[in-house]
Design an enzyme around this catalytic site. Structure first.
Site, PDB file in Angstrom:
ATOM      1  N   HIS A 138     -10.826  30.808 -13.475  1.00  0.00           N
ATOM      2  CA  HIS A 138     -10.918  29.379 -13.133  1.00  0.00           C
ATOM      3  C   HIS A 138     -12.266  29.085 -12.480  1.00  0.00           C
ATOM      4  CE1 HIS A 138      -6.857  28.090 -13.926  1.00  0.00           C
ATOM      5  NE2 HIS A 138      -6.300  28.912 -13.068  1.00  0.00           N
ATOM      6  N   GLY A 173       0.823  -1.208   0.000  1.00  0.00           N
ATOM      7  CA  GLY A 173       0.000   0.000   0.000  1.00  0.00           C
ATOM      8  C   GLY A 173       0.850   1.248   0.000  1.00  0.00           C
ATOM      9  N   GLU A 194      -7.900  33.959 -11.258  1.00  0.00           N
ATOM     10  CA  GLU A 194      -8.562  33.016 -10.348  1.00  0.00           C
ATOM     11  C   GLU A 194     -10.076  32.996 -10.574  1.00  0.00           C
ATOM     12  OE1 GLU A 194      -6.956  30.809  -8.838  1.00  0.00           O
ATOM     13  OE2 GLU A 194      -5.030  31.755  -9.227  1.00  0.00           O
ATOM     14  N   GLY A 241       2.033   5.782   4.454  1.00  0.00           N
ATOM     15  CA  GLY A 241       1.151   6.479   5.384  1.00  0.00           C
ATOM     16  C   GLY A 241      -0.231   5.899   5.518  1.00  0.00           C
ATOM     17  N   THR A 242      -0.453   4.721   4.939  1.00  0.00           N
ATOM     18  CA  THR A 242      -1.795   4.170   5.024  1.00  0.00           C
ATOM     19  C   THR A 242      -1.975   3.271   6.240  1.00  0.00           C
ATOM     20  OG1 THR A 242      -1.040   2.541   3.432  1.00  0.00           O
ATOM     21  CG2 THR A 242      -2.440   4.294   2.612  1.00  0.00           C
ATOM     22  N   GLY A 243      -0.928   3.104   7.037  1.00  0.00           N
ATOM     23  CA  GLY A 243      -1.085   2.369   8.284  1.00  0.00           C
ATOM     24  C   GLY A 243      -0.521   0.959   8.258  1.00  0.00           C
TER      25      GLY A 243
HETATM   26  P1  ADP Z   1       2.906   3.215   6.640  1.00  0.00           P
HETATM   27  O1  ADP Z   1       3.702   2.236   7.420  1.00  0.00           O
HETATM   28  O2  ADP Z   1       1.828   2.586   5.823  1.00  0.00           O
HETATM   29  O3  ADP Z   1       3.724   4.161   5.827  1.00  0.00           O
HETATM   30  P2  ADP Z   1       2.256   4.111   9.243  1.00  0.00           P
HETATM   31  O4  ADP Z   1       1.646   2.889   9.805  1.00  0.00           O
HETATM   32  O5  ADP Z   1       3.665   4.366   9.633  1.00  0.00           O
HETATM   33  O6  ADP Z   1       2.128   4.129   7.668  1.00  0.00           O
HETATM   34  O7  ADP Z   1       1.333   5.334   9.612  1.00  0.00           O
HETATM   35  C1  ADP Z   1       1.843   6.501  10.202  1.00  0.00           C
HETATM   36  C2  ADP Z   1       0.857   7.071  11.186  1.00  0.00           C
HETATM   37  O8  ADP Z   1      -0.320   7.491  10.527  1.00  0.00           O
HETATM   38  C3  ADP Z   1       0.396   6.073  12.205  1.00  0.00           C
HETATM   39  O9  ADP Z   1       1.259   6.052  13.295  1.00  0.00           O
HETATM   40  C4  ADP Z   1      -0.986   6.597  12.580  1.00  0.00           C
HETATM   41  O10 ADP Z   1      -0.895   7.617  13.537  1.00  0.00           O
HETATM   42  C5  ADP Z   1      -1.470   7.205  11.289  1.00  0.00           C
HETATM   43  N1  ADP Z   1      -2.297   6.249  10.546  1.00  0.00           N
HETATM   44  C6  ADP Z   1      -2.021   5.784   9.308  1.00  0.00           C
HETATM   45  N2  ADP Z   1      -2.991   4.945   8.900  1.00  0.00           N
HETATM   46  C7  ADP Z   1      -3.892   4.868   9.884  1.00  0.00           C
HETATM   47  C8  ADP Z   1      -5.107   4.158  10.052  1.00  0.00           C
HETATM   48  N3  ADP Z   1      -5.594   3.349   9.113  1.00  0.00           N
HETATM   49  N4  ADP Z   1      -5.788   4.320  11.216  1.00  0.00           N
HETATM   50  C9  ADP Z   1      -5.323   5.123  12.166  1.00  0.00           C
HETATM   51  N5  ADP Z   1      -4.173   5.814  12.067  1.00  0.00           N
HETATM   52  C10 ADP Z   1      -3.448   5.714  10.945  1.00  0.00           C
HETATM   53 ZN    ZN Z   2      -4.249  29.194 -12.757  1.00  0.00          ZN
END
Ligand code: ADP
Ligand code: ZN
Ligand code: MG
Length: 626
Positions: free
Chosen positions: A438, A213, A435, A216-218
């Site tokens: 747009h 994934g 602007e 930042g998706t967890g």
């Molecule tokens: P990845 O490993 O996919 O890059 P992380 O698990 O390190 O992402 O996510 C970073 C932070 O973002 C987590 O510590 C949390 O605070 C927040 N976060 C990301 N996804 C979620 C989720 N699905 N639910 C709750 N918090 C999340």
């Molecule tokens: Zn423009």
């Protein structure tokens, strides 16, 4: 003490050699003050005495225990300039000092440093000894303690290079918005908690699960939650930490990691960024990377080495499974893949709920509005958003986070820092027209996203901004939606053209034009939305192992390339003309909106629509179609 003396000796030899040279250089630089001060010309002692008698000597510096003098003199033979001359002095010349005193010459004697050979030798020995002592000290520390600055020296011993958390303290409730992935893992937790249920019926516990994934998706969070739920230790290491300068180090780290994990089973081993080691072997520009391959091989060996029922589950994370080596994905290794996607509206709402729990959010704030405004935000982005808003609230000395701070934080995350607004000037007026151009095109087109606000407050690179509320379903976009977007993007430049004339248009539209071109090109080459017909002529994915653009092989003939260019021009030209027409038709309301925008700096979408509505009916938007 598992101190590897072999290692130690290995390292101390080059250090002795290197330090010898360093010392030599250091020593030489202190004794050679004389040499650096040197005059290239010389004169005899006799001549020097003559000069002295003539009163031509200005200054005398004595070096080398009285054996050498550097004389500053001036004279006809020296071109009447002050010059430095070197003079060898006889062994004893006591009368010289008296003479110099009499002649009132500036005299200076420089004590010589220890040129003594014995001292030299001791110095040469002491310095490396000192270094080796320091080295040994570091080795001791790195072997006695598991943390602290010492470990830098424990090459290959991955003492600190993987982290171990006995308890992660994270549970499934902390992870929101990725329910499918969570369900998949509930089973894994049961494996860890009650393996006998599975082994009794002859089921093999999976060894490896691959989380795929975007960042930042967890993914990390989810892996930790599994360990937390199952109450087992969590070992983690990042793929990039395996890839070392020294060949073999990565492999030895893998070995160490798995050894530790076996001692602590049941447990979770988490390998982040596995693509750093797990890329397809033998690919990449400039040939393979030995170190990476060795590390990967070691990883495969380790995964084959432990029996399925030892209770170690390896979870790896990557944002691209497509570039992983096929051997990694084979049954018995990472045969399970769980994908984690950027959350949709419901997911974002759930994540916002989790992260707003420990924040003081005003009761008037509805999280659903935030969730609606943030399509494309990952879990990490949302967590960051609420944190930014909290910081802003504290800075404004408020007690609770209101929608105002949250809005400001979204704008900042999407478009960058707010700048100071322009003073009233011609260019401010031009930006305002751009602007509003747009915004009005976006508003009057049936298939365009709704205007959220128009602002003249600069942010990031942009000097003014028009925000649109994106519709939720971005996965299927119709031809007229794309054309509406092209026209919306052209609206800024079109307004400049109509209002200020062709000669006054600015560079401000360059970004818009880039988007326009790219959208039109994709219509032709990817979506089959032109006269060329339903052909896919270019792929979105560039070759991951080459730089962008390098790998984009054209799958069409030169003739088709010409056709493509023609079609792109045709689409853009048509959209441009329609856009100009919209601006011309609505010039009156545009002028009014520009005046209002210059006065207020920001117009909210609702107000914007109301004003346009007084002139052209907005709600049914039947007037213009893309
Ligand atoms: P990845 O490993 O996919 O890059 P992380 O698990 O390190 O992402 O996510 C970073 C932070 O973002 C987590 O510590 C949390 O605070 C927040 N976060 C990301 N996804 C979620 C989720 N699905 N639910 C709750 N918090 C999340
Ligand atoms: Zn423009
Ligand atoms: Mg991560």
């Amino acid at each position: 003490m598992k101190l590897s003396w072999k290692n130690f000796l290995l390292w101390s030899i080059p250090i002795i050699v290197i330090s010898f040279f360093i010392w030599q250089g250091f020593f030489a630089s202190t004794t050679n003050e004389l040499n650096t001060n040197i005059a290239n010309s010389r004169m005899t002692y006799g001549r020097f005495l003559e000069y002295l008698d003539m009163g031509w000597v200005k200054k005398v510096d004595i070096y080398d225990n009285g054996h050498t003098a550097i004389v500053e003199a001036i004279g006809p033979e020296l071109g009447n300039r002050v010059q430095k001359i070197r003079v060898e002095l006889p062994a004893s010349a006591p009368e010289l000092i008296v003479k110099l005193k009499k002649a009132d010459v500036d005299l200076d004697a420089h004590p010589t440093r220890n040129t003594n050979a014995l001292w030299n030798l001791i110095g040469n020995l002491l310095f490396p000894l000192f270094l080796i002592g320091g080295l040994a000290f570091l080795f001791r520390r790195s072997n006695n303690s598991t943390s602290g600055p010492g470990q830098a020296m424990s090459f290959g011993k991955s003492k600190a290079l993987f982290q171990m958390e006995a308890k992660t303290g994270i549970v499934f409730d902390d992870v929101a918005g990725i329910d499918e992935a969570k369900e998949e893992f509930e089973e894994v937790v049961t494996f860890l908690k009650q393996p006998e249920c599975f082994t009794a019926v002859g089921a093999k516990i999976p060894k490896g699960v691959l989380l795929v994934g975007p960042p930042g998706t967890g993914k990390t969070l989810l892996a930790k939650a599994i360990a937390g739920e199952a109450n087992v230790p969590f070992f983690s290491i990042s793929g990039s930490e395996f890839v070392e300068m020294f060949v073999g180090v990565g492999a030895s780290r893998v070995r160490d990691l798995f050894k530790k994990a076996k001692d602590n089973a049941p447990c979770i081993v988490f390998i982040d960024e596995i693509d750093a080691v797990g890329r397809q072997r033998g690919t990449g520009v400039g040939g393979g990377n030995d170190e990476r391959e060795q590390t990967l091989n070691q990883l495969l060996t380790e995964m084959d080495g432990f029996e399925g029922n030892t209770g170690i589950i390896v979870i790896a994370a990557t944002n691209r499974a497509d570039i992983l080596d096929a051997a990694l994905l084979r049954p018995g290794r990472f045969d399970r893949q769980v994908s984690v996607e950027v959350p949709d509206y419901k997911g974002r709402l759930a994540i916002l709920n989790v992260h707003s729990k420990n924040k003081k959010i005003d009761k008037d704030v509805s999280l659903s509005i935030i969730a609606r405004r943030t399509p494309g935000f990952s879990g990490a982005d949302l967590a960051n958003l609420l944190n930014e808003a909290a910081i802003l609230t504290a800075r404004r000395r408020k007690n609770t986070i209101t929608l105002n701070e949250i809005d400001a934080s979204i704008d900042r995350i999407v478009a960058g820092m707010e700048g100071t607004s322009l003073t009233d000037s011609k260019s401010k007026r031009l930006i305002a027209y751009h602007e509003v151009g747009h915004a009005i095109v976006g508003t009057l087109l049936k298939d365009h996203d709704e205007v959220q606000k128009v602002t003249l407050i600069p942010r990031g690179q942009a000097r003014g901004l028009t925000w649109f509320t994106p519709s939720e379903d971005q996965s299927l976009i119709s031809r007229s939606q794309i054309k509406a977007r092209i026209m919306g993007a052209l609206g800024g430049r079109a307004a400049e053209e109509i209002v200020f004339g062709d000669t006054e248009v600015t560079t401000g539209a360059s970004n818009d034009l880039q988007q326009v071109t790219s959208m039109a090109r994709q219509m032709v080459t990817r979506f089959g939305m032109s006269n060329i017909g339903p052909l896919s002529l270019e792929n979105e994915e560039s070759n991951p192992f080459l730089g962008r653009g390098m790998g984009s092989s054209s799958e069409y003939s030169d003739e088709v390339a010409i056709k493509i260019d023609k079609q792109i021009q045709f689409i853009v030209k048509e959209c441009h003309e329609k856009t100009l027409q919209i601006i011309r038709d609505n010039r009156v309301v545009i002028d009014r909106l520009v005046d209002l925008l210059i006065e207020k700096e920001t117009i909210e979408g609702e107000e914007f629509r109301q004003i346009i509505n007084e002139y052209t009916p907005v709600p049914d938007k039947e007037v213009y179609v893309a």
